[in-house]
Design an enzyme around this catalytic site. Structure first.
Site, PDB file in Angstrom:
ATOM      1  N   LYS A 120       0.844  -1.193   0.000  1.00 23.74           N
ATOM      2  CA  LYS A 120       0.000   0.000   0.000  1.00 23.74           C
ATOM      3  C   LYS A 120       0.878   1.241   0.000  1.00 23.74           C
ATOM      4  CE  LYS A 120      -0.258  -0.121   5.033  1.00 23.74           C
ATOM      5  NZ  LYS A 120      -1.104   0.014   6.225  1.00 23.74           N
ATOM      6  N   TYR A 146      19.307  29.658   6.868  1.00 24.63           N
ATOM      7  CA  TYR A 146      18.233  30.529   7.347  1.00 24.63           C
ATOM      8  C   TYR A 146      18.257  30.648   8.871  1.00 24.63           C
ATOM      9  CZ  TYR A 146      15.904  30.524   2.791  1.00 24.63           C
ATOM     10  OH  TYR A 146      15.603  30.703   1.474  1.00 24.63           O
TER      11      TYR A 146
END
Length: 357
Positions: A35, A253
């Site tokens: 799945k 950042y």
């Protein structure tokens, strides 16, 4: 042109891990869980590699039809698809085996008339997610027996705590399941990957391995290597820039990491836009030429930065391994506060997949 950020899928590793399933549960059929696009590995390709499995387990009709249309003709179990008249017609047409887990499903089945349909019944033995009360098993069997076009392939349940070999829930769930069914006809299936590896009492007629097929550990405090599993996916990306920065200079950042010394910094072409977790902390390892470097600064959308102190031979264009061969996905998942399942499943379409045997 590709960014050369790629997931290499080792199909020999997939087959090796399937053999480990059979070694652990030699008397059980194997229903391989593929799945969620085979846990992010590519369902069609994984189904082909695992052609020695007895059947496959999927979450939805769309997943199952993708396999049918690709030529897969093995039994396909639908684990969590709501049962209604339209769904049953598709299942009958394509020989799919739905799992029944809600009272409304029985009403839909009672109205079904058409080609022979085979299904599974799920009992809730303690997970408290999907499934019938085990006390209803005999009544459900009697009702389905009256349905002319419907037959029962078997019964299943799902283990909640099998990853912890000291937890008391698993023996309780196994006992509840077995007592509820007694001598009722049909196959029995309990074991997930952790059940396959650690709980022989739940192997029964069919096991449903998932994460172990992809080479990650299903057990607490046990590595995949400890369990004889091989990583199927190696995620890697190129080194696209190298620069020297002075002690005290910040990277990335927010200037969250500052160099404690003169540092050689590498920039790697992968980021959260590719599915690499943004919240990974500095010091998360990567591999370059088999040597560990560490992530420094924040993960960006397209790039990460790494300290190359331990990799003096690193050069532009070198392949950097983010997880896989030599660097377990479980280790990176732990650094991200998650599990390997999520790492595999969250890779985006920017990552190129290449299948190796």
């Amino acid at each position: 042109m590709s960014r050369q950020t790629e997931a290499l899928i080792n199909t020999d590793a997939l087959r090796h891990n399937l053999r480990r399933v059979r070694e652990c549960a030699p008397n059980s059929r194997v229903i391989a869980a593929i799945k969620a696009d085979a846990y992010g590995h590519g369902a069609v390709q994984v189904a082909s590699a695992l052609d020695q499995a007895d059947a496959f387990a999927l979450a939805s009709i769309d997943e199952a039809l993708c396999l049918r249309w690709s030529g897969v003709n093995k039994p396909l179990m639908l684990l969590s698809t709501p049962v209604n008249a339209e769904m049953l017609a598709v299942c009958a047409e394509h020989a799919l085996q739905p799992v029944v887990f809600e009272p409304g499903h029985l009403a839909a089945l009672a109205e079904y008339r058409g080609p022979a349909l085979t299904l599974w019944i799920k009992l809730d033995t303690g997970m408290h997610r999907l499934g019938f009360n085990p006390a209803q098993a005999r009544d459900i069997y009697a009702r389905i027996e009256q349905m002319p076009d419907v037959s029962i392939a078997g019964w299943l349940t799902h283990l909640a705590c099998a990853d912890d070999v000291d937890d008391h829930h698993t023996p309780q769930q196994i006992e509840t399941f077995q007592k509820a069914l007694g001598d009722l006809p049909g196959e029995r299936s309990i074991a997930n990957s952790a059940g396959v590896m650690a709980w022989p009492a739940c192997h029964l007629d069919a096991v449903r391995p998932g994460i172990m097929l992809y080479g990650a550990s299903p057990l607490m405090h046990k590595s995949a290597e400890d369990l004889g599993l091989m990583p199927a996916m190696t995620l890697r990306a190129p080194l696209i820039s190298i620069k020297e920065i002075a002690a005290g200079e910040a990277v990335g950042y927010g200037a969250t990491w500052c160099a404690p010394r003169a540092t050689r910094i590498g920039v790697v072409a992968i980021g959260y836009g590719d599915g690499y977790p943004r919240h990974l902390a500095s010091d998360t390892p990567v591999l370059i030429h088999g040597e560990r470097a560490r992530v420094v600064g924040r993960v960006s959308m397209d790039m990460i930065t790494v300290d190359l102190q331990n990799c003096p031979n690193a050069r532009l264009g070198d392949a950097v391994t983010l997880w896989g061969q030599g660097l377990p996905a479980d280790e990176i998942a732990s650094a991200a506060g998650t599990i390997a399942y999520e790492l595999f499943c969250q890779l985006t379409r920017r990552v190129s997949f290449r299948y190796l045997s």
